[in-house]
Design an enzyme around this catalytic site. Structure first.
Site, PDB file in Angstrom:
ATOM      1  N   SER A   1       1.136  -1.195   0.100  1.00 38.33           N
ATOM      2  CA  SER A   1      -0.014   0.143   0.042  1.00 38.33           C
ATOM      3  C   SER A   1       0.918   1.291  -0.183  1.00 38.33           C
ATOM      4  O   SER A   1       0.407   2.169  -0.653  1.00 38.33           O
ATOM      5  CB  SER A   1      -0.886   0.092   1.132  1.00 38.33           C
ATOM      6  N   GLU A   2       1.840   1.314   0.744  1.00 33.90           N
ATOM      7  CA  GLU A   2       2.951   2.223   0.691  1.00 33.90           C
ATOM      8  C   GLU A   2       4.335   1.695   0.603  1.00 33.90           C
ATOM      9  O   GLU A   2       4.585   0.626   1.335  1.00 33.90           O
ATOM     10  CB  GLU A   2       2.846   3.332   1.582  1.00 33.90           C
ATOM     11  N   THR A   3       5.316   2.374  -0.188  1.00 31.78           N
ATOM     12  CA  THR A   3       6.931   2.202   0.141  1.00 31.78           C
ATOM     13  C   THR A   3       7.515   3.231   0.468  1.00 31.78           C
ATOM     14  O   THR A   3       7.070   4.505  -0.117  1.00 31.78           O
ATOM     15  CB  THR A   3       7.303   1.595  -1.212  1.00 31.78           C
TER      16      THR A   3
END
Length: 293
Positions: free
Chosen positions: A45-47
């Site tokens: 969902s996020e890096t």
């Protein structure tokens, strides 16, 4: 070049639970296009990428991208996972427990405690809450979420922010929360119309013995997130709304559960003191690897 990365499970004390974050430390050599491509490759969902701050008042600067290659801001699991990794990898001064992170233009305080048996615990300030208006078209809200209008609670839906603008939509009970199945195109259009990035569907109908104030699910088709198991940038504004409206039992200890529907239950702990919203949680490093670019 070889680019090391880590997998950090956030809002949990055990691997394979909570919300997974891909983290790339020492990322100064990467440009924004490469960061976006890595985020698409790792497909979380996020890096988050750790880079040198350009503000002398910050200890670390964080840049976070979604699988859609969109850079996002706000201090949620993206930031918490980064500080968990910094603590557990020995990158932080052991004589200090308070640091400053730069996220976009904001400088936000972070407090870190290290607990060897249970990973690291991080608490961090979010931006001051902003309440950006109610959304009154209940049939449109219900249709975008795949629900009957009767599943919505009497409380109004509204857009609020503690660093990222999200639409907060209350439903009557857990059954309504579980039943939500957004129409991606419809929800994306609705979010654009109301000036929100993602949608936090929540219910206040929780077991009083559970210690919870609300249970929630997060959908963000705007940036390519079908559903997120734990979203600090949405839990923050929800806590601010519940305190503003006098609903929570203790504004210094607001607890939101998220991720149960995905099999990754997460408890997000928050505190609200006027304009100051703080989010807290634990995390563990679950994996490490190297990208060969």
């Amino acid at each position: 070049m070889d680019v090391p990365f880590a997998w950090v499970d956030v809002f949990t004390t055990t691997p394979l639970a909570g919300n997974p974050l891909a983290l790339v430390p020492d990322a100064d050599a990467l440009d924004a296009a490469t960061m976006a491509a890595i985020a698409r490759e790792l497909n979380q969902s996020e890096t988050t990428f750790l880079v040198r701050p350009d503000d002398p008042g910050a200890d670390h600067r964080l840049r976070s991208f979604t699988p859609g290659g969109v850079e996002v801001f706000g201090a949620g699991h993206n930031a918490m996972g980064a500080w968990v990794w910094l603590a557990l990898s020995g990158r932080l001064d052991p004589a200090r427990d308070t640091f400053v992170q730069q996220i976009g233009p904001d400088l936000l305080t972070v407090r870190v405690s290290r607990r060897a048996a249970q990973g690291a615990e991080v608490s961090m300030e979010q931006s001051a809450p902003r309440f950006l208006g109610e959304v009154t078209d209940r049939p449109a809200l219900a249709a975008a979420l795949g629900l009957d209008t009767g599943a919505l609670a009497a409380r109004p839906a509204e857009v609020a922010s503690t660093g990222a603008e999200h639409l907060l939509v209350p439903v009557r009970d857990g059954a309504g929360l579980d039943a939500a199945q957004p129409d991606t195109a419809h929800l994306r259009a609705l979010l654009a119309d109301v000036g929100a990035e993602g949608c936090y569907v929540y219910t206040l109908a929780v077991d009083p013995a559970s210690g919870l104030d609300a249970a929630a699910r997060f959908f963000n088709p705007t940036v390519g997130i079908a559903e997120d198991p734990a979203t600090g940038t949405a839990a923050g504004p929800l806590a601010a709304v519940l305190v503003r409206d006098g609903i929570v039992r203790d504004p210094a200890a607001v607890v939101v559960e998220q991720g149960r529907r995905l099999g990754r239950p997460s408890r997000i702990r928050l505190a609200v003191d006027g304009p100051r919203v703080t989010i807290a949680g634990t995390g563990v490093v679950a994996a490490e690897g190297v990208l060969h670019l």
